[in-house]
Design a protein around this motif. Structure first.
Motif, PDB file in Angstrom:
ATOM      1  N   LEU A 106       0.823  -1.202   0.000  1.00 38.86           N
ATOM      2  CA  LEU A 106       0.000   0.000   0.000  1.00 38.86           C
ATOM      3  C   LEU A 106       0.864   1.262   0.000  1.00 38.86           C
ATOM      4  CD1 LEU A 106      -2.973  -0.774   2.422  1.00 38.86           C
ATOM      5  CD2 LEU A 106      -3.082  -0.370  -0.041  1.00 38.86           C
ATOM      6  N   GLN A 107       1.991   1.211   0.684  1.00 42.94           N
ATOM      7  CA  GLN A 107       2.900   2.363   0.665  1.00 42.94           C
ATOM      8  C   GLN A 107       3.468   2.595  -0.731  1.00 42.94           C
ATOM      9  OE1 GLN A 107       5.744   1.496   3.748  1.00 42.94           O
ATOM     10  NE2 GLN A 107       4.479   2.382   5.355  1.00 42.94           N
ATOM     11  N   LEU A 108       3.830   1.519  -1.425  1.00 45.63           N
ATOM     12  CA  LEU A 108       4.282   1.674  -2.811  1.00 45.63           C
ATOM     13  C   LEU A 108       3.160   2.199  -3.699  1.00 45.63           C
ATOM     14  CD1 LEU A 108       6.472  -1.526  -3.402  1.00 45.63           C
ATOM     15  CD2 LEU A 108       7.229   0.797  -2.906  1.00 45.63           C
ATOM     16  N   THR A 109       1.932   1.753  -3.420  1.00 43.41           N
ATOM     17  CA  THR A 109       0.788   2.252  -4.188  1.00 43.41           C
ATOM     18  C   THR A 109       0.599   3.745  -3.973  1.00 43.41           C
ATOM     19  OG1 THR A 109      -0.305   0.089  -4.005  1.00 43.41           O
ATOM     20  CG2 THR A 109      -1.685   1.973  -4.574  1.00 43.41           C
ATOM     21  N   SER A 110       0.713   4.198  -2.744  1.00 41.56           N
ATOM     22  CA  SER A 110       0.584   5.626  -2.455  1.00 41.56           C
ATOM     23  C   SER A 110       1.720   6.418  -3.086  1.00 41.56           C
ATOM     24  CB  SER A 110       0.584   5.846  -0.938  1.00 41.56           C
ATOM     25  OG  SER A 110      -0.474   5.136  -0.320  1.00 41.56           O
ATOM     26  N   LEU A 111       2.929   5.877  -3.052  1.00 38.65           N
ATOM     27  CA  LEU A 111       4.065   6.562  -3.669  1.00 38.65           C
ATOM     28  C   LEU A 111       3.881   6.663  -5.175  1.00 38.65           C
ATOM     29  CD1 LEU A 111       6.938   7.745  -3.316  1.00 38.65           C
ATOM     30  CD2 LEU A 111       7.817   5.430  -3.684  1.00 38.65           C
ATOM     31  N   GLU A 112       3.392   5.601  -5.804  1.00 36.80           N
ATOM     32  CA  GLU A 112       3.175   5.634  -7.251  1.00 36.80           C
ATOM     33  C   GLU A 112       2.084   6.627  -7.618  1.00 36.80           C
ATOM     34  OE1 GLU A 112       1.594   4.902 -11.120  1.00 36.80           O
ATOM     35  OE2 GLU A 112       0.506   4.563  -9.249  1.00 36.80           O
TER      36      GLU A 112
ATOM     37  N   CYS B 147       2.858   6.965   7.542  1.00 36.93           N
ATOM     38  CA  CYS B 147       3.857   7.872   6.992  1.00 36.93           C
ATOM     39  C   CYS B 147       3.782   9.272   7.577  1.00 36.93           C
ATOM     40  CB  CYS B 147       3.698   7.956   5.469  1.00 36.93           C
ATOM     41  SG  CYS B 147       4.045   6.406   4.622  1.00 36.93           S
ATOM     42  N   HIS B 148       2.829   9.530   8.460  1.00 34.57           N
ATOM     43  CA  HIS B 148       2.698  10.866   9.019  1.00 34.57           C
ATOM     44  C   HIS B 148       3.845  11.143   9.999  1.00 34.57           C
ATOM     45  CE1 HIS B 148      -1.578  11.979   7.792  1.00 34.57           C
ATOM     46  NE2 HIS B 148      -1.274  10.875   7.134  1.00 34.57           N
TER      47      HIS B 148
ATOM     48  N   ALA C 233       9.219  -7.015  12.442  1.00 35.67           N
ATOM     49  CA  ALA C 233       8.150  -6.417  11.637  1.00 35.67           C
ATOM     50  C   ALA C 233       8.072  -4.905  11.869  1.00 35.67           C
ATOM     51  CB  ALA C 233       6.822  -7.091  11.967  1.00 35.67           C
ATOM     52  N   GLN C 234       8.264  -4.492  13.105  1.00 31.79           N
ATOM     53  CA  GLN C 234       8.231  -3.057  13.399  1.00 31.79           C
ATOM     54  C   GLN C 234       9.372  -2.328  12.698  1.00 31.79           C
ATOM     55  OE1 GLN C 234       8.325  -3.029  17.660  1.00 31.79           O
ATOM     56  NE2 GLN C 234       6.172  -3.604  17.889  1.00 31.79           N
ATOM     57  N   TRP C 235      10.553  -2.938  12.706  1.00 29.60           N
ATOM     58  CA  TRP C 235      11.687  -2.319  12.021  1.00 29.60           C
ATOM     59  C   TRP C 235      11.431  -2.207  10.519  1.00 29.60           C
ATOM     60  CZ3 TRP C 235      15.846   0.421  13.033  1.00 29.60           C
ATOM     61  CH2 TRP C 235      16.335   0.462  14.345  1.00 29.60           C
ATOM     62  N   VAL C 236      10.912  -3.261   9.943  1.00 34.42           N
ATOM     63  CA  VAL C 236      10.656  -3.256   8.498  1.00 34.42           C
ATOM     64  C   VAL C 236       9.620  -2.199   8.143  1.00 34.42           C
ATOM     65  CG1 VAL C 236       9.763  -4.609   6.572  1.00 34.42           C
ATOM     66  CG2 VAL C 236      11.334  -5.665   8.203  1.00 34.42           C
ATOM     67  N   LEU C 237       8.537  -2.126   8.911  1.00 37.09           N
ATOM     68  CA  LEU C 237       7.500  -1.131   8.638  1.00 37.09           C
ATOM     69  C   LEU C 237       8.041   0.284   8.824  1.00 37.09           C
ATOM     70  CD1 LEU C 237       4.614  -0.347   7.994  1.00 37.09           C
ATOM     71  CD2 LEU C 237       4.028  -0.694  10.402  1.00 37.09           C
ATOM     72  N   PHE C 238       8.821   0.502   9.849  1.00 40.69           N
ATOM     73  CA  PHE C 238       9.387   1.825  10.093  1.00 40.69           C
ATOM     74  C   PHE C 238      10.333   2.227   8.961  1.00 40.69           C
ATOM     75  CE2 PHE C 238      12.860   4.335  12.197  1.00 40.69           C
ATOM     76  CZ  PHE C 238      12.134   5.513  12.305  1.00 40.69           C
ATOM     77  N   ALA C 239      11.191   1.287   8.542  1.00 44.33           N
ATOM     78  CA  ALA C 239      12.138   1.594   7.460  1.00 44.33           C
ATOM     79  C   ALA C 239      11.403   1.901   6.161  1.00 44.33           C
ATOM     80  CB  ALA C 239      13.099   0.420   7.262  1.00 44.33           C
TER      81      ALA C 239
ATOM     82  N   SER D  97       8.295   3.005   5.839  1.00 41.56           N
ATOM     83  CA  SER D  97       7.533   4.251   5.974  1.00 41.56           C
ATOM     84  C   SER D  97       8.427   5.468   5.801  1.00 41.56           C
ATOM     85  CB  SER D  97       6.838   4.281   7.345  1.00 41.56           C
ATOM     86  OG  SER D  97       5.978   3.179   7.512  1.00 41.56           O
ATOM     87  N   VAL D  98       9.571   5.466   6.489  1.00 43.71           N
ATOM     88  CA  VAL D  98      10.500   6.586   6.333  1.00 43.71           C
ATOM     89  C   VAL D  98      11.058   6.608   4.913  1.00 43.71           C
ATOM     90  CG1 VAL D  98      12.589   7.668   7.222  1.00 43.71           C
ATOM     91  CG2 VAL D  98      11.075   6.468   8.782  1.00 43.71           C
ATOM     92  N   GLY D  99      11.263   5.421   4.330  1.00 42.01           N
ATOM     93  CA  GLY D  99      11.827   5.351   2.989  1.00 42.01           C
ATOM     94  C   GLY D  99      10.943   5.998   1.939  1.00 42.01           C
ATOM     95  N   VAL D 100       9.646   5.688   1.935  1.00 39.82           N
ATOM     96  CA  VAL D 100       8.769   6.281   0.916  1.00 39.82           C
ATOM     97  C   VAL D 100       8.624   7.784   1.140  1.00 39.82           C
ATOM     98  CG1 VAL D 100       7.522   4.137   0.516  1.00 39.82           C
ATOM     99  CG2 VAL D 100       6.693   5.708   2.251  1.00 39.82           C
ATOM    100  N   VAL D 101       8.695   8.228   2.395  1.00 41.60           N
ATOM    101  CA  VAL D 101       8.645   9.664   2.662  1.00 41.60           C
ATOM    102  C   VAL D 101       9.882  10.351   2.113  1.00 41.60           C
ATOM    103  CG1 VAL D 101       8.724  11.376   4.513  1.00 41.60           C
ATOM    104  CG2 VAL D 101       7.114   9.488   4.654  1.00 41.60           C
ATOM    105  N   ARG D 102      11.046   9.743   2.295  1.00 40.21           N
ATOM    106  CA  ARG D 102      12.275  10.342   1.783  1.00 40.21           C
ATOM    107  C   ARG D 102      12.300  10.353   0.244  1.00 40.21           C
ATOM    108  NH1 ARG D 102      12.318  12.904   5.089  1.00 40.21           N
ATOM    109  NH2 ARG D 102      13.239  12.728   7.150  1.00 40.21           N
TER     110      ARG D 102
END
Length: 985
Positions: free
Chosen positions: A209-215, A237-238, A265-271, A273-278
């Motif tokens: 879903l994050q990739l979908t939002s980024l696209e 991502c907020h 899982a928390q680390w992966v989601l955090f990485a 989330s910050v990644g698509v924002v960057r």
């Protein structure tokens, strides 16, 4: 709520508007989640709380809205019954309501969302909408107490462990409102139960879903959408949520946390989330600083922030995100508090704005990948499905890292690192494309291909727990209240396979549209051709399409790389165009590598055979001064090729045409000064500077007309007839000038050859005289090898006839222009033949109430009137040039068919020299591969042009054989976007 009609037939809606306004005033604070069965105290201003039981027999979720009402509402029916009992809320009359709406008062902007799934609610118009959720400021936002999952309850039931006291609700009274299947707004309970394998709280769908939002934010078809409607639909991502996630993971602590599944899982989601924002931040930085906005400006809707800095892309001197205060209450600032920029070296600073990459995100990605790999190694004995999910998660993090680095490298160029950084960006983009291809083959990704509808609404999944988890994490309407009352551009979300395909195109464009130009563009002519090809990519002939997955519905439009696919964009993505424009000229050099005036001088010698003496002249206004004078207009022509084609036309009319009009006047003075300096005759000496400026002017004019055809500015046959007729004139003028220049070049080479041979003859005679004198004196010397005059002659002839690689590219371009001229001329005559046959009705005297055919012609080509050369054509010229009334119908049909046959013959010769990709070495002065960067036409476009020729030739044959059987003519652009086929039915 129905309004009663008055006697005069009008409907009184005053009470309805008052009630809607009153309700909207209560939707000003975040929701507080409740999951029935539970009870909640309602503060009524007294010392004791009053408990209200919330029933939920239908399984709907109850939500708490912190508002100013003191009336308990336990169901939708109760809500409808108690609407009339709202005297405590501020009432406004009809006039105030309309005034507030006109002024954009935020109280009027309730932005309610329709819900239609419940029959009871849908039957009542007053209960068919709900307000959007408020954006969260942290993981636990929306709750007024800490939550936990009791052992006796299922993991998804969230129950408050502490009651809301009077002090907690002193400022506002809480009222529960029953809403249809609305998710819990608090992310904290889901954060504690994240999983890699569990179907209920699995993080892979979240990352997709994050990739979908980024696209949706940066994609090829959607680039330019507002971040509030795309990227920040993903609540993880907020900014506040990201900071809260960082704090809970204790990133700043040196102690290693327990490596369990939830932590990984928390680390992966955090990485992620910050990644698509960057990534989104880097993309928007490039677009804003390039200042070539598209329909939208990649703005971020602000919420709860004063006007301390512009973030809407309105000007280039906006405040950097890293300079914004971290205490800002905004939830959509690309999280500057989590960004750590590298200290800038003054010696490496560039003359253009430079994006400062985030070093912190690299640590987050590397840490998350490390934990994920360690977790995978500890679960080697598990089934293959789990390994596939872990593999998909690793691919997503790696492709984010590579994509971000490729953008950063292209945003950090200077004259010292331009080659190295561009090559690194090219390698990173290739790596990202490979990772996206691997991601599309993962089974776990295939099963999650359908997560979201086109409008952003999530699709229901079989697992109710996962469905609730996804609805809590993704909300397309969460920021709708920030976008005002005016209609906004609708964001478009795609399924997972289309997202992967779109992102793959965006990333691959970084290689061939940016990196290849910087690395391989070594002459001005080649750079111009490369940029023209990039600007037209997706317009001409067909490109191979990707295979459509079997699980994609057949009723959806095709996707892929095809230039003819439905919905395929015109040109390349705004990211690639912005990065290309930023790196087009910096540190006082073209592409940061070449001296621009010197490169223009080389181009003048290559295209117009300008003598070196003119470029080195010290006459005022000549020589280097003239090259500097040419630099700005020539740069603008390159800059225009980085725009989308609508803006390129506007930029050409506003800036390039006036600049070339003044250049033509200045070029006349340069030629006159050159003749005076060297004592040359004006009748026999070519106007070198004027020829170069006129060639570039006609080139821009011809492209200007072609773009108008591509983007549909000539909708009717009579409009197309004027466009093709004018383009035929421009192409003929350009070919004639270039042909005369080439003839003059050959004559000069022949003269140089003759002079060289004469010099050799004189040298031979002088040597013979010296030899005779020596022999008379009787002195003996060693024999000196005599010059072989025949060998010298052969060598000189070979040098004169030698064709360089760039000469071959120019000749290929000349042949391509010939193809376009034949097509334009053939279509004009084909239209004239149809008019003679009575199959095309004459244009009406007044096409609209305010215009005519003549007025349309004059307005379409009025920008050419400012140019001295070539002289602009009038409507009377068009009428005389397209009048074939004196030509017999059979001769006109035969002439049109001959144009198409000649065009097809030229294309066949092109296909012989532009060969398919092969590993064999070829002579670049005789042939070129289809993937060559410097050629002006490719096999795909040549084949598309062939289809136009063949189709029109067949219809002409049908017209000549049985004109009486033809009753209808239709225009189609299916084969090529610039040239139509006139189908006879």
């Amino acid at each position: 709520m129905a309004s009663k009609a008055s006697e005069d037939g009008h409907v009184d809606i005053t009470h309805l508007i008052q009630r809607c306004v009153t309700e909207s005033l209560s939707y000003s604070h975040p929701f507080t989640p409740l999951v029935p069965p539970c009870s909640l105290p309602i503060a009524d201003g007294s010392s004791s709380g009053k408990r209200v039981e919330v029933e939920n027999s239908s399984g709907d979720t109850a939500l708490m809205i912190q508002g100013s009402s003191s009336l308990p509402i336990t169901s939708a029916d109760d809500h409808a019954d108690n609407v009339k009992n709202l005297p405590l809320l501020t009432q406004i009359d009809m006039r105030e309501a309309m005034t507030a709406l006109e002024l954009g008062d935020e109280r009027m902007d309730c932005c309610e969302i329709s819900i239609i799934t419940d029959e009871k609610l849908s039957s009542s118009p007053s209960q068919s909408t709900i307000p959007p959720r408020i954006a969260p400021l942290h993981l636990g936002d929306g709750t007024r107490s800490s939550f936990q999952s009791p052992p006796s309850a299922t993991p998804d039931l969230i129950i408050p462990t502490q009651p809301i006291t009077k002090d907690d609700s002193a400022s506002s009274t809480s009222v529960p409102l029953k809403l249809q299947a609305s998710p819990c707004p608090s992310l904290l309970p889901y954060w504690d139960t994240l999983s890699i394998t569990s179907s209920s709280h699995q993080i892979l769908p979240l990352l997709l879903l994050q990739l979908t939002s980024l696209e949706a934010f940066i994609g090829t078809n959607n680039g330019g959408s507002n971040a509030a409607e795309t990227l920040y639909c993903m609540l993880w991502c907020h900014d506040g949520v990201l900071v809260d996630m960082r704090d809970k993971l204790s990133i700043n602590n040196t102690q290693e946390s327990t490596l369990d599944e939830a932590t990984v899982a928390q680390w992966v989601l955090f990485a992620s989330s910050v990644g698509v924002v960057r990534i989104a931040e880097a993309v928007r930085w490039a677009v804003v600083n390039a200042d070539i906005y598209e329909e939208e400006d990649f703005g971020v809707a602000m919420h709860g922030v004063d006007d301390t800095g512009s973030v809407n892309g309105g000007d280039n001197e906006e405040q950097s995100p890293s300079q914004l205060p971290s205490s800002s209450p905004s939830t959509m600032r690309f999280c500057p508090s989590l960004k750590q920029e590298k200290a800038e070296d003054a010696a490496m600073m560039s003359s253009i704005p430079t994006y400062h990459a985030d070093e912190y995100i690299d640590d987050v990605w590397n840490t998350a990948l490390k934990h994920l790999r360690e977790y995978a190694s500890s679960r080697e004995d598990t089934d293959g499905n789990m390994h596939d999910e872990i593999h998909a998660l690793e691919i997503i993090l790696r492709l984010q890292q590579s994509f971000y680095r490729s953008i950063c490298r292209l945003s950090e160029l200077n004259d010292q690192n331009v080659t190295d950084f561009t090559q690194q960006a090219k390698n990173r983009s290739r790596e990202t494309v490979k990772l996206l291809k691997k991601l599309s083959t993962c089974k776990s990704v295939t099963s999650s291909a359908r997560l979201v509808e086109t409008d952003g609404r999530l699709r229901s999944v079989e697992d109710e727990r996962l469905d609730s988890f996804l609805h809590a994490s993704f909300d397309p309407f969460v920021n709708r209240r920030l976008l005002g009352n005016a209609p906004v551009r609708k964001a478009r979300f795609c399924n997972t396979f289309k997202v992967i395909d779109s992102l793959s195109r965006v990333v691959s464009e970084l290689e061939w549209a940016v990196c290849d130009v910087i690395l391989e563009g070594n002459t001005l002519g080649r750079i111009m051709r490369m940029l023209e090809n990039n600007s037209s990519r997706g317009i001409g002939g067909a490109f191979p399409s990707t295979t459509k997955p079997n699980n994609i519905d057949d009723d959806e439009p095709p996707f892929g790389n095809s230039g003819l696919a439905i919905g395929n964009p015109v040109g390349i993505n705004i990211l690639s165009r912005s990065l290309m424009l930023l790196n087009l000229y910096f540190d006082d050099k073209l592409l940061g590598q070449y001296d621009f005036p010197d490169m223009i001088g080389q181009h003048m010698q290559q295209i117009c055979a300008v003598p070196i003496a003119l470029l080195q002249s010290r006459f005022p206004g000549c020589g280097h001064s003239w090259l500097i004078r040419l630099a700005k207009p020539m740069y603008d022509t390159l800059k225009a090729l980085c725009f989308d084609q609508h803006r390129e036309r506007a930029f050409t009319e506003a800036f390039i045409f006036p600049a070339f009009a003044s250049l033509q006047v200045a070029a006349t003075g340069v030629d006159e000064s050159f003749r005076m300096e060297h004592g040359l005759d004006s009748q026999t000496t070519a106007s070198y500077a004027s020829n170069y400026v006129i060639v570039q002017t006609i080139r821009v004019m011809e492209r200007h007309v072609g773009i108008g055809i591509r983007i549909g500015l000539y909708p009717k046959w009579y409009d197309l007839s004027t466009a093709y007729w004018y383009r035929d004139f421009l192409l003929s003028a350009l070919l004639n000038i270039r042909g005369s220049i080439e003839q003059e070049r050959l004559e000069r080479k022949a003269m140089e050859l003759r002079i060289k041979l004469e010099e050799e003859e004189e040298k031979k005679k002088a040597n013979a005289v010296v030899k005779k004198q020596i022999s008379k004196k009787g002195k003996k010397k060693g024999k000196k090898k005599e010059t072989n005059l025949d060998a010298v002659r052969e060598t000189a002839i070979e040098e004169a006839a030698r064709v360089s690689a760039e000469d071959f590219e120019d000749r290929l371009e000349y042949t391509s222009l010939t193809v376009h001229r034949y097509l334009c001329r053939g279509i004009v005559r084909y239209i004239a033949a149809l008019r003679q046959a009575g199959l095309l009705s004459e244009p009406p005297p007044s096409i609209t109430m305010f215009t005519s055919h003549q007025t349309r012609f004059e307005k379409r080509f009025e920008s050419f009137a400012m140019l001295p050369q070539p002289q602009p054509l009038s409507f009377e010229d068009y009428m005389r040039g397209s009048d074939f009334s004196a030509v017999r119908s059979e001769d006109l049909v035969q002439s049109a068919g001959e144009c198409f046959r000649s065009c097809k013959g030229v294309i066949e010769r092109l296909l012989q020299v532009v060969v398919v990709e092969t590993d064999e070495d070829i002579d670049v002065t005789k042939k070129r591969r289809n993937d060559d960067l410097y050629i002006s036409v490719r096999r795909e476009e040549a084949m598309a042009l062939t289809k136009v020729c063949v189709a029109n030739s067949l219809f002409l044959h049908k017209l000549s054989m049985a004109p009486s059987k033809v009753s209808e003519v239709s225009l189609e652009f299916t084969a090529h976007k610039e040239y139509c086929t006139l189908n006879l039915k």
